[in-house]
Every structure is written in C-alpha cells, then in structure tokens.
Write a protein that holds these residues in place. Structure first.
Motif, PDB file in Angstrom:
ATOM      1  N   VAL A  78       0.248 -19.437   6.696  1.00  0.00           N
ATOM      2  CA  VAL A  78       0.291 -20.039   5.363  1.00  0.00           C
ATOM      3  C   VAL A  78      -0.426 -19.139   4.358  1.00  0.00           C
ATOM      4  O   VAL A  78      -1.615 -18.851   4.500  1.00  0.00           O
ATOM      5  N   VAL A  80      -1.954 -19.046   0.905  1.00  0.00           N
ATOM      6  CA  VAL A  80      -2.463 -20.048  -0.036  1.00  0.00           C
ATOM      7  C   VAL A  80      -2.613 -19.504  -1.462  1.00  0.00           C
ATOM      8  O   VAL A  80      -3.222 -20.134  -2.310  1.00  0.00           O
ATOM      9  N   TYR A  86       2.618 -14.665  -4.139  1.00  0.00           N
ATOM     10  CA  TYR A  86       3.450 -14.709  -2.930  1.00  0.00           C
ATOM     11  C   TYR A  86       4.746 -13.941  -3.168  1.00  0.00           C
ATOM     12  O   TYR A  86       5.164 -13.133  -2.335  1.00  0.00           O
ATOM     13  N   ASN A  96       4.514 -20.340   1.693  1.00  0.00           N
ATOM     14  CA  ASN A  96       3.597 -20.411   0.558  1.00  0.00           C
ATOM     15  C   ASN A  96       3.236 -21.858   0.240  1.00  0.00           C
ATOM     16  O   ASN A  96       4.101 -22.665  -0.082  1.00  0.00           O
ATOM     17  N   ILE A  97       1.957 -22.156   0.392  1.00  0.00           N
ATOM     18  CA  ILE A  97       1.417 -23.446  -0.040  1.00  0.00           C
ATOM     19  C   ILE A  97       0.136 -23.118  -0.801  1.00  0.00           C
ATOM     20  O   ILE A  97      -0.912 -22.894  -0.189  1.00  0.00           O
ATOM     21  N   SER A 101      -2.397 -27.113  -3.871  1.00  0.00           N
ATOM     22  CA  SER A 101      -1.394 -28.111  -3.494  1.00  0.00           C
ATOM     23  C   SER A 101      -1.393 -28.423  -1.999  1.00  0.00           C
ATOM     24  O   SER A 101      -0.450 -29.033  -1.504  1.00  0.00           O
ATOM     25  N   LEU A 102      -2.429 -28.024  -1.283  1.00  0.00           N
ATOM     26  CA  LEU A 102      -2.469 -28.274   0.160  1.00  0.00           C
ATOM     27  C   LEU A 102      -2.308 -29.755   0.496  1.00  0.00           C
ATOM     28  O   LEU A 102      -1.517 -30.118   1.363  1.00  0.00           O
ATOM     29  N   LYS A 104      -0.885 -32.061  -1.064  1.00  0.00           N
ATOM     30  CA  LYS A 104       0.451 -32.571  -1.384  1.00  0.00           C
ATOM     31  C   LYS A 104       1.495 -32.056  -0.395  1.00  0.00           C
ATOM     32  O   LYS A 104       2.653 -32.486  -0.439  1.00  0.00           O
ATOM     33  N   ASN A 105       1.103 -31.118   0.464  1.00  0.00           N
ATOM     34  CA  ASN A 105       2.042 -30.489   1.385  1.00  0.00           C
ATOM     35  C   ASN A 105       1.604 -30.580   2.841  1.00  0.00           C
ATOM     36  O   ASN A 105       1.970 -29.732   3.656  1.00  0.00           O
ATOM     37  N   LYS A 108       3.951 -30.028   5.827  1.00  0.00           N
ATOM     38  CA  LYS A 108       4.344 -28.671   6.211  1.00  0.00           C
ATOM     39  C   LYS A 108       3.310 -28.005   7.116  1.00  0.00           C
ATOM     40  O   LYS A 108       3.555 -26.903   7.597  1.00  0.00           O
ATOM     41  N   ILE A 109       2.169 -28.650   7.287  1.00  0.00           N
ATOM     42  CA  ILE A 109       1.081 -28.063   8.068  1.00  0.00           C
ATOM     43  C   ILE A 109       0.951 -28.848   9.370  1.00  0.00           C
ATOM     44  O   ILE A 109       0.437 -29.969   9.365  1.00  0.00           O
TER      45      ILE A 109
END
Length: 159
Positions: A78, A80, A86, A96-97, A101-102, A104-105, A108-109
C-alpha cells in the motif's frame, strides 16, 4: 476517557511535530488530553508502545521487500502517498490508499495476509501503521526505505 485512537494519533502527530495537521487540528486533539496527563493516559500510552511488535520495521531493505513481493498473492503493498505522487511513479503492484483516507478504505486492507505500507520518507507510513494498529491490524508492516530507497537502489517504478 480518551480513546486509544485519539491518544495513539496524538502520540504520532506530536512526535512528528504536527507535520501533517494544521495547528488548530492538533490543538483540538491535544485539548482532549488532561494536563498533566492522568495515570490512565500514561497506562494507555504504555500499552500502545508495548503492543508494537518487536519487528515493527521488518522490511528494512529493498531486497527483503522484493523477496516478499515475489509471493504476490501473499502481500498487499500500500502506497499511502497522495494520488498525484502515486501517479508519478510507484513500486510495481502497489495500490494507492492515501494516509488521510485509510479509515474510509479498510475494506481494501486485509487482516488475513501481510500488508506493507510505504510513502516517500516514512512519516506518513508511521501515521498509517499506528492508525491501523490501533484499529486492530496486527499484520501491517512498513518499508522504511520508502519510495526514495526503492529508487536509490535502481529499482523500476510503475506508472
């Protein structure tokens, strides 16, 4: 009572000198902490620091990261940094996170396989790792050489 997340982020942001927060936002977070800190605050900080894995920075070298990435289905890399960073070039296969915005995502993790975070120099990675750790992720590591170390080693970037 201060939540672990607020305390953890305050700790990281204070250590980084508020680099990524406007002074007003940092002051708002700091206002949540009593002065002087109570025994509860000291206990929470101690628990946070003692919960960090001994191998907090396990991926210390470009060669180690490359070996981990060979097992592509086992590692989620990831980036960041901000989307424009990116887009200018990233480690091949990275998603790309942006650190902001971690939360909110989180979908994806994954929690069931290794996750490695990186940025430009390590500051945002430290913030992201601390936030994810406070949210219960125990599988997240950082790549301290970050993109600058990757480039310095002559490794290719993907655009």
């Amino acid at each position: 009572m201060i939540s672990g997340l607020i305390l953890g982020l305050l700790l990281v942001l204070t250590l980084l000198g508020g680099v990524f927060l406007p002074k007003s936002a940092l002051a708002a977070v700091e206002s949540k902490v009593t002065s002087p800190p109570s025994a509860e605050v000291y206990t929470a900080v101690d628990q946070l620091l003692n919960s960090l894995p001994r191998d907090y920075y396990t991926v210390m070298q470009v060669k180690q990261l490359k070996n981990k990435l060979k097992k592509r289905d086992n590692v989620v890399l990831v980036d960041v940094r901000e989307p424009s960073e990116y887009d200018s070039g990233h480690i091949p296969g990275a998603i790309n996170i942006p650190v902001r915005s971690l939360t909110k995502n989180l979908a994806k993790i994954p929690t069931d396989k290794p996750v490695i975070l990186y940025c430009s120099s390590g500051h945002r990675t430290a913030i992201g790792m601390t936030a994810l750790r406070l949210l219960g992720y125990t599988n997240v590591r950082s790549f301290p050489p970050s993109i600058n170390g990757w480039k310095a080693a002559g490794e290719p970037l993907e655009k």
